[in-house]
Design a protein around this motif. Structure first.
Motif, PDB file in Angstrom:
ATOM      1  N   SER A 127       0.824  -0.943   0.303  1.00  0.00           N
ATOM      2  CA  SER A 127       0.281   0.084  -0.265  1.00  0.00           C
ATOM      3  C   SER A 127       0.746   1.127  -0.204  1.00  0.00           C
ATOM      4  CB  SER A 127      -1.053  -0.438   1.295  1.00  0.00           C
ATOM      5  OG  SER A 127      -1.219   1.538   1.191  1.00  0.00           O
ATOM      6  N   LYS A 128       0.650   1.884  -1.463  1.00  0.00           N
ATOM      7  CA  LYS A 128       2.027   2.297  -1.378  1.00  0.00           C
ATOM      8  C   LYS A 128       0.704   4.046  -1.242  1.00  0.00           C
ATOM      9  CE  LYS A 128       5.337   0.425  -2.532  1.00  0.00           C
ATOM     10  NZ  LYS A 128       5.438  -0.836  -1.838  1.00  0.00           N
ATOM     11  N   TRP A 129       0.051   4.220  -0.566  1.00  0.00           N
ATOM     12  CA  TRP A 129      -0.870   5.994  -0.658  1.00  0.00           C
ATOM     13  C   TRP A 129       0.189   6.881   0.521  1.00  0.00           C
ATOM     14  CZ3 TRP A 129      -3.846   7.334  -4.131  1.00  0.00           C
ATOM     15  CH2 TRP A 129      -4.376   6.070  -5.185  1.00  0.00           C
ATOM     16  N   LEU A 130       0.140   5.943   1.520  1.00  0.00           N
ATOM     17  CA  LEU A 130       0.382   6.209   2.540  1.00  0.00           C
ATOM     18  C   LEU A 130       1.578   7.630   2.104  1.00  0.00           C
ATOM     19  CD1 LEU A 130       0.196   7.977   5.357  1.00  0.00           C
ATOM     20  CD2 LEU A 130       1.415   5.456   6.316  1.00  0.00           C
ATOM     21  N   TRP A 131       2.810   6.546   1.796  1.00  0.00           N
ATOM     22  CA  TRP A 131       4.172   6.434   1.179  1.00  0.00           C
ATOM     23  C   TRP A 131       3.885   7.789   0.430  1.00  0.00           C
ATOM     24  CZ3 TRP A 131       6.334   5.720  -3.225  1.00  0.00           C
ATOM     25  CH2 TRP A 131       7.694   5.894  -3.954  1.00  0.00           C
ATOM     26  N   GLY A 132       3.451   7.522  -0.245  1.00  0.00           N
ATOM     27  CA  GLY A 132       3.490   8.789  -1.863  1.00  0.00           C
ATOM     28  C   GLY A 132       3.080   9.779  -1.142  1.00  0.00           C
ATOM     29  N   PHE A 133       2.264  10.177  -0.783  1.00  0.00           N
ATOM     30  CA  PHE A 133       1.362  11.220   0.123  1.00  0.00           C
ATOM     31  C   PHE A 133       1.900  12.117   1.031  1.00  0.00           C
ATOM     32  CE2 PHE A 133      -2.583   9.991  -2.685  1.00  0.00           C
ATOM     33  CZ  PHE A 133      -2.538  10.975  -2.591  1.00  0.00           C
ATOM     34  N   ALA A 134       2.736  11.343   2.016  1.00  0.00           N
ATOM     35  CA  ALA A 134       3.476  11.605   2.312  1.00  0.00           C
ATOM     36  C   ALA A 134       4.920  12.508   2.110  1.00  0.00           C
ATOM     37  CB  ALA A 134       3.434  10.863   3.578  1.00  0.00           C
ATOM     38  N   LEU A 135       4.915  11.233   0.967  1.00  0.00           N
ATOM     39  CA  LEU A 135       6.319  12.375   0.210  1.00  0.00           C
ATOM     40  C   LEU A 135       6.405  13.824  -0.304  1.00  0.00           C
ATOM     41  CD1 LEU A 135       8.017  10.042  -2.466  1.00  0.00           C
ATOM     42  CD2 LEU A 135       9.285  11.427  -0.358  1.00  0.00           C
ATOM     43  N   LEU A 136       4.458  13.555  -0.471  1.00  0.00           N
ATOM     44  CA  LEU A 136       4.342  15.461  -1.562  1.00  0.00           C
ATOM     45  C   LEU A 136       3.483  16.240  -0.845  1.00  0.00           C
ATOM     46  CD1 LEU A 136       3.282  15.000  -4.342  1.00  0.00           C
ATOM     47  CD2 LEU A 136       0.919  14.721  -3.125  1.00  0.00           C
ATOM     48  N   PHE A 137       3.639  15.723   0.757  1.00  0.00           N
ATOM     49  CA  PHE A 137       3.454  17.013   1.756  1.00  0.00           C
ATOM     50  C   PHE A 137       4.787  17.558   2.396  1.00  0.00           C
ATOM     51  CE2 PHE A 137       3.404  17.087   6.257  1.00  0.00           C
ATOM     52  CZ  PHE A 137       2.822  18.716   6.403  1.00  0.00           C
ATOM     53  N   HIS A 138       5.954  16.377   2.375  1.00  0.00           N
ATOM     54  CA  HIS A 138       6.961  16.745   3.598  1.00  0.00           C
ATOM     55  C   HIS A 138       7.765  17.307   2.263  1.00  0.00           C
ATOM     56  CE1 HIS A 138       5.675  13.468   5.777  1.00  0.00           C
ATOM     57  NE2 HIS A 138       6.609  14.295   6.778  1.00  0.00           N
ATOM     58  N   TYR A 139       7.441  17.415   0.409  1.00  0.00           N
ATOM     59  CA  TYR A 139       8.611  18.301  -0.657  1.00  0.00           C
ATOM     60  C   TYR A 139       8.232  18.747  -0.303  1.00  0.00           C
ATOM     61  CZ  TYR A 139      12.906  15.200  -0.129  1.00  0.00           C
ATOM     62  OH  TYR A 139      13.730  13.590   0.233  1.00  0.00           O
ATOM     63  N   SER A 140       6.757  19.475  -0.735  1.00  0.00           N
ATOM     64  CA  SER A 140       6.585  20.660  -0.578  1.00  0.00           C
ATOM     65  C   SER A 140       6.503  21.813   0.481  1.00  0.00           C
ATOM     66  CB  SER A 140       4.620  20.866  -0.642  1.00  0.00           C
ATOM     67  OG  SER A 140       3.890  19.588  -2.144  1.00  0.00           O
ATOM     68  N   PHE A 141       6.399  21.386   1.623  1.00  0.00           N
ATOM     69  CA  PHE A 141       6.222  22.026   3.056  1.00  0.00           C
ATOM     70  C   PHE A 141       7.565  22.039   3.111  1.00  0.00           C
ATOM     71  CE2 PHE A 141       4.759  22.075   7.679  1.00  0.00           C
ATOM     72  CZ  PHE A 141       5.351  23.070   7.400  1.00  0.00           C
ATOM     73  N   LEU A 142       9.195  21.816   2.262  1.00  0.00           N
ATOM     74  CA  LEU A 142      10.645  21.953   2.675  1.00  0.00           C
ATOM     75  C   LEU A 142      10.582  22.789   1.338  1.00  0.00           C
ATOM     76  CD1 LEU A 142      13.906  21.103   3.491  1.00  0.00           C
ATOM     77  CD2 LEU A 142      13.305  20.079   1.342  1.00  0.00           C
ATOM     78  N   ILE A 143      10.357  23.039   0.102  1.00  0.00           N
ATOM     79  CA  ILE A 143      10.028  24.125  -0.729  1.00  0.00           C
ATOM     80  C   ILE A 143       9.618  24.956  -0.793  1.00  0.00           C
ATOM     81  CG2 ILE A 143       9.093  24.582  -3.122  1.00  0.00           C
ATOM     82  CD1 ILE A 143       9.589  21.972  -3.337  1.00  0.00           C
ATOM     83  N   ILE A 144       8.151  25.098   0.459  1.00  0.00           N
ATOM     84  CA  ILE A 144       7.715  26.264   0.433  1.00  0.00           C
ATOM     85  C   ILE A 144       8.928  26.798   1.870  1.00  0.00           C
ATOM     86  CG2 ILE A 144       6.237  27.432   2.164  1.00  0.00           C
ATOM     87  CD1 ILE A 144       4.004  24.821   0.652  1.00  0.00           C
ATOM     88  N   VAL A 145       8.838  26.074   2.853  1.00  0.00           N
ATOM     89  CA  VAL A 145      10.042  26.776   4.249  1.00  0.00           C
ATOM     90  C   VAL A 145      10.468  27.789   2.919  1.00  0.00           C
ATOM     91  CG1 VAL A 145      11.509  26.414   5.690  1.00  0.00           C
ATOM     92  CG2 VAL A 145       9.390  24.881   5.465  1.00  0.00           C
ATOM     93  N   GLY A 187      -1.378  16.814  -0.670  1.00  0.00           N
ATOM     94  CA  GLY A 187      -1.397  15.808   0.432  1.00  0.00           C
ATOM     95  C   GLY A 187      -2.442  16.048   2.276  1.00  0.00           C
ATOM     96  N   LEU A 188      -2.023  17.129   2.335  1.00  0.00           N
ATOM     97  CA  LEU A 188      -2.801  16.726   3.730  1.00  0.00           C
ATOM     98  C   LEU A 188      -3.729  16.625   3.744  1.00  0.00           C
ATOM     99  CD1 LEU A 188      -1.127  20.475   4.845  1.00  0.00           C
ATOM    100  CD2 LEU A 188      -0.719  18.278   6.637  1.00  0.00           C
ATOM    101  N   LEU A 189      -4.802  16.666   3.146  1.00  0.00           N
ATOM    102  CA  LEU A 189      -5.907  16.606   2.406  1.00  0.00           C
ATOM    103  C   LEU A 189      -6.556  14.792   2.452  1.00  0.00           C
ATOM    104  CD1 LEU A 189      -7.675  18.621   0.285  1.00  0.00           C
ATOM    105  CD2 LEU A 189      -8.071  19.083   3.253  1.00  0.00           C
ATOM    106  N   PHE A 190      -4.968  14.183   2.683  1.00  0.00           N
ATOM    107  CA  PHE A 190      -4.847  12.478   2.236  1.00  0.00           C
ATOM    108  C   PHE A 190      -4.929  12.038   3.840  1.00  0.00           C
ATOM    109  CE2 PHE A 190      -2.653   8.805   2.043  1.00  0.00           C
ATOM    110  CZ  PHE A 190      -3.351   8.307   1.896  1.00  0.00           C
TER     111      PHE A 190
END
Lengths: 344, 125
Positions: A127-145, A187-190
């Motif tokens: 089940s890769k959903w958690l992994w995929g959306f966690a990556l999405l969220f964390h990298y977006s957050f990093l770029i935003i910071v 990502g957060l909504l997922f």
């Protein structure tokens, strides 16, 4: 219920600066005092917690069975170097992959029951959903910071320009839409939906699981609101933020309340961070099952809090306890030991 | 502390990164850029506050109105008419991109891509 409490709490948090700045005009408190305090709390208590973790004993290596360890016959049983490292470099690779690619989440499986002719069967599937959306969220957050550095540095370093260019490469609208802004919300909504939709996960979810999600969501949404809808005076905001980092705090006129709401939510996030599950950020570097090579079989790991016990030979033992042994009628190798040391 | 060396290095990096904006700015002071405003004009298309915060939105709307709806005249809140054009309206008053638009944009870290096609008043570089 837990989710609802968290949501209501975040709403209340939004109201505080809305009235604090909008009605009571406490701009200095919300624009200067609070952010600076928040950074201080974040720094000090994060370091305190990391040091406290660092002081806990690490008596031995914890081999995890995610892969074949270095065996007696590496030809026959090939070692899985990144999942079961046996030296420092391999461990560093495992850590880099863990921190940058979330390999532990990649291994996430989902369990389900399947009805068959012969009754129900348990099935495990990747089940890769958690992994995929966690990556999405964390990298977006990093770029935003990192993008926010444009408000804290002058001149602005090249990589911030680069990030901004790539992030806005779709050139939709003006100001251009940043991809990371959209993806962090997705990502957060997922992550939120996962907690709410899956009964098993919902059962174990606490307020402390929902609150950070809602808080970060509110930070992201207030930022998006500010940039695309409320439209704030970025130059005045840069004057304020540069005032903070140059230690000449100053509140320029004409900054919209939405900015203060955003900053207030970020301050809350920073202050909450060291006391919350969000400490997995430094914590991931200190995961004992990840950051140590599995070398128990060829290194002697001494329990670090063992007292320094010297070896004691039987002769020395008999010397110490000779009189008592003689009194109890025990046989002695050396009859001289029967006498107390003063008498001897 | 076990593995204290490594943990302390980690903490130093963490704190260092966090405080780097403070370190880079030691002894500096920041002022908003000084803009060269049009000499013989008093008012912009809209109010000063509106222009400072929403000029990109206005330009975006102008672009759509001009190119999609064929509407090439803009009437501002005071009833004054302007031709909808980036080069022929904005840049007729704001004669220098470098001394006006770029001043803010450099500090804000934005580089509008408009000038890939539109010609700045300074001419092509």
């Amino acid at each position: 219920m837990n989710a609802l409490y968290s949501l209501v709490f975040v709403f209340i948090l939004v109201l505080i600066p809305l009235f604090g700045v909008g009605a009571a005009h406490l701009n200095t408190i919300f624009g200067i005092c609070l952010p600076m305090t928040a950074i201080g709390i974040f720094l000090v208590f994060s370091v305190v917690k990391i040091v406290r973790w660092g002081r806990s004993p690490v008596p031995f290596r914890i081999p995890t069975t995610a892969g074949q360890q270095l065996s007696y016959d590496p030809e026959l049983f090939k070692q899985n170097k990144w999942d079961n490292p046996s030296n420092g470099i391999q461990t560093v690779i495992r850590m880099v992959l863990e921190v940058c690619a979330f390999r532990t989440l990649f291994r996430n499986t989902s369990t389900s029951l399947h009805e068959t002719k012969n009754g129900p069967v348990v099935a495990f599937s990747s089940s890769k959903w958690l992994w995929g959306f966690a990556l999405l969220f964390h990298y977006s957050f990093l770029i935003i910071v990192l993008r926010h550095l444009r408000l804290f540095l002058e001149p602005i370093p090249f990589f911030v320009h680069g990030l901004e260019f790539i992030d806005g490469i779709l050139q939709i609208g003006a100001p251009v839409m940043y991809m990371s802004d959209v993806l962090i919300v997705v990502g957060l909504l997922f992550l939120l939906a996962r907690r709410l939709a899956d009964a098993k996960v919902r059962y174990i979810s606490l307020v402390t699981d929902y609150f950070p999600l809602f808080l970060i969501l509110s930070v992201a949404l207030s930022g998006i609101w500010m940039r695309y809808y409320a439209k704030v005076d970025v130059m005045a905001i840069k004057e304020l933020t540069m005032g903070l980092v140059t230690m000449h705090p100053h509140i320029p006129a004409g900054i919209d309340v939405s900015f203060y709401i955003h900053v207030f939510l970020v301050s809350i996030l920073l202050m909450y961070f060291p006391f919350s599950k969000l400490m997995h950020m430094p914590g991931v570097f200190m995961s004992p099952t990840r950051n140590m090579p599995n070398d128990n079989r060829f290194h002697h790991h001494e329990n670090p809090w063992n007292p320094d016990i010297k070896p004691l030979s039987y002769e020395a033992y008999e010397k110490d306890f000779g009189p008592a042994m003689a009194e109890a009628g025990l046989p002695l190798d050396n009859p001289d030991n029967a006498k107390a040391p003063e008498e001897a | 502390m076990h593995y204290g060396g490594k943990i302390i290095i980690g903490i130093v990096i963490f704190v260092g990164l966090l405080l780097s904006p403070f370190v880079f700015n030691v002894g500096k002071a920041y002022k908003q850029p000084e803009l060269k405003l049009p000499a013989n004009e008093k008012k912009c298309v809209e109010s000063l506050e509106f222009m400072r915060t929403k000029h990109m939105q206005l330009l975006n709307e102008w672009r759509d109105w001009a190119l999609r709806d064929g509407k090439r005249v803009y009437v501002n809140h005071e009833g004054k008419e302007f031709e909808i054009s980036l080069q022929n309206t904005c840049m007729k008053c704001h004669k220098s991109k470098a001394d006006f638009c770029d001043k803010c944009h450099n500090d804000a870290g934005v580089s509008p891509y408009c000038w890939d096609c539109h010609i700045q008043p300074e001419g092509l570089k």
